[in-house]
Design an enzyme around this catalytic site. Structure first.
Site, PDB file in Angstrom:
ATOM      1  N   GLY A 189       0.803  -1.208   0.000  1.00  0.00           N
ATOM      2  CA  GLY A 189       0.000   0.000   0.000  1.00  0.00           C
ATOM      3  C   GLY A 189       0.839   1.261   0.000  1.00  0.00           C
ATOM      4  N   ASP A 223      -6.236   2.147   6.453  1.00  0.00           N
ATOM      5  CA  ASP A 223      -5.870   0.958   7.216  1.00  0.00           C
ATOM      6  C   ASP A 223      -6.615   0.981   8.543  1.00  0.00           C
ATOM      7  OD1 ASP A 223      -3.247  -1.098   6.802  1.00  0.00           O
ATOM      8  OD2 ASP A 223      -4.081  -1.035   8.830  1.00  0.00           O
ATOM      9  N   ARG A 278       2.130 -13.772   3.480  1.00  0.00           N
ATOM     10  CA  ARG A 278       2.654 -15.131   3.697  1.00  0.00           C
ATOM     11  C   ARG A 278       3.921 -15.102   4.528  1.00  0.00           C
ATOM     12  NH1 ARG A 278       3.466 -19.074  -1.223  1.00  0.00           N
ATOM     13  NH2 ARG A 278       4.059 -17.221  -2.385  1.00  0.00           N
ATOM     14  N   ASN A 283      -3.935 -12.112  -1.150  1.00  0.00           N
ATOM     15  CA  ASN A 283      -3.851 -13.555  -1.396  1.00  0.00           C
ATOM     16  C   ASN A 283      -4.735 -14.345  -0.443  1.00  0.00           C
ATOM     17  OD1 ASN A 283      -2.079 -14.083  -3.608  1.00  0.00           O
ATOM     18  ND2 ASN A 283      -0.345 -13.404  -2.376  1.00  0.00           N
ATOM     19  N   HIS A 316      -3.184 -17.958  -9.597  1.00  0.00           N
ATOM     20  CA  HIS A 316      -1.951 -17.377  -9.066  1.00  0.00           C
ATOM     21  C   HIS A 316      -1.400 -18.333  -8.005  1.00  0.00           C
ATOM     22  CE1 HIS A 316       0.973 -14.373  -8.118  1.00  0.00           C
ATOM     23  NE2 HIS A 316       0.494 -14.108  -6.920  1.00  0.00           N
TER      24      HIS A 316
END
Length: 320
Positions: free
Chosen positions: A19, A38, A87, A125, A180
């Protein structure tokens, strides 16, 4: 933040590494005024102020503001969603599904409420699942929702080809289709180095190509394992801002992106990475290219993986 001087308004949901880079690049490219949102108090405000303080030295005139209130994204022309947990080593993109699906549902409801006329780019994701969930929860027209995946995967493959051939990645063209993830489908038959088919380029062998393809499929995991405390953010941000520029400026460029298919390539009711034209209305057109039997089989396998994620979300109630 209200629009100023008829500038475009770009809202970024998530003020993490992606971001923050998106906000800076959007301002540097003069794409419009930026709202950085946020849920963490002070985080978007601090990053926005830091970015604004760099503008005097760069002769930049746009505005960047930080907020914890979704009302400030009202009237956005484009919304880019990066919200969610990154991740960590040992995690797959699918491991993030339960965590980020809860976050994406809240994001989708608020974007629907405050920026219903925007075009939305999803980066979070697991990408294919998150972009589908956003579309279902928000009820946006499918052409107004797209996922940033193919441009990133294609850029990674172009980089590895450049490293192997010594040719600028700018002169390398390729497509990566499918989900993806590990089942993505790099189309070597459509890959060119300065107009020369990759397999015809001097010094390139099938074995070298196979290694580059495998490294592309594991491109995100490789970076996660090196960083140890996060995931890629520079390349994803560049990919998303390139897509945003094509939409905001109605450039109608062709990208490989996660778009809704309704029969194209033999699949329905999923978002999967395919070639599309991106313009002022979002996905202006889905482009169907000819695939040989092996390529079609690989794409079908990838699509089935995406469909499995959709089934999991349906069973767990994440789509309502």
């Amino acid at each position: 933040m209200k629009k100023r001087f008829n500038r475009k308004k770009i809202s970024l949901i998530g003020a993490g590494n992606i971001g923050g880079n998106l906000a800076l690049m959007a301002a540097q490219k003069g794409l419009g005024d930026v709202v950085l949102f946020d849920v963490v108090p002070g985080l978007p405000q601090g990053k926005a102020l830091d970015i604004m303080q760099s503008f005097a030295a760069q002769n930049i005139h746009t505005q960047v503001s930080g907020t914890n209130d979704y009302k400030d994204i009202d009237g956005s022309d484009i919304v880019i969603i990066t919200a969610g947990k990154p991740r960590l080593p040992g995690m797959s993109r699918d491991d993030l599904l339960d965590i980020n699906a809860k976050i994406m549902k809240d994001v989708a409801l608020n974007v629907k409420k405050h920026a219903p006329d925007s075009v939305v780019i999803v980066i979070s994701n697991p990408l294919d699942a998150m972009v589908y969930q956003f579309a279902m929860i928000s009820g946006f027209e499918k052409n107004k929702v797209v996922g940033m995946s193919g441009i990133l995967d294609s850029s990674r493959l172009r980089t590895f080809i450049s490293m192997e051939t010594g040719v600028s990645p700018y002169d390398i063209r390729t497509f990566v289709l499918g989900g993806h993830g590990d089942d993505m489908v790099p189309l070597i038959r459509y890959t060119y180095v300065g107009g020369i088919p990759l397999l015809d380029f001097p010094g390139i062998t099938k074995e070298k190509v196979d290694k580059m393809v495998e490294r592309t499929r594991n491109g995100g995991a490789e970076i996660v394992n090196l960083l140890k405390t996060g995931s890629a953010f520079y390349a994803p941000a560049v990919g998303a801002i390139t897509m945003a520029e094509s939409i905001l400026s109605d450039q109608r460029r062709i990208f490989s992106a996660a778009a809704f298919v309704n029969g194209e390539y033999g699949h329905k009711d999923i978002f999967i990475c395919i070639p599309v034209i991106l313009g002022g209305n979002g996905v202006e057109k889905v482009i169907e290219i000819n695939l040989n039997p092996d390529e079609k089989k690989a794409l079908d396998k990838s699509a089935h993986s995406v469909e499995s994620s959709k089934e999991i979300m349906t069973k767990k109630g994440y789509l309502t």
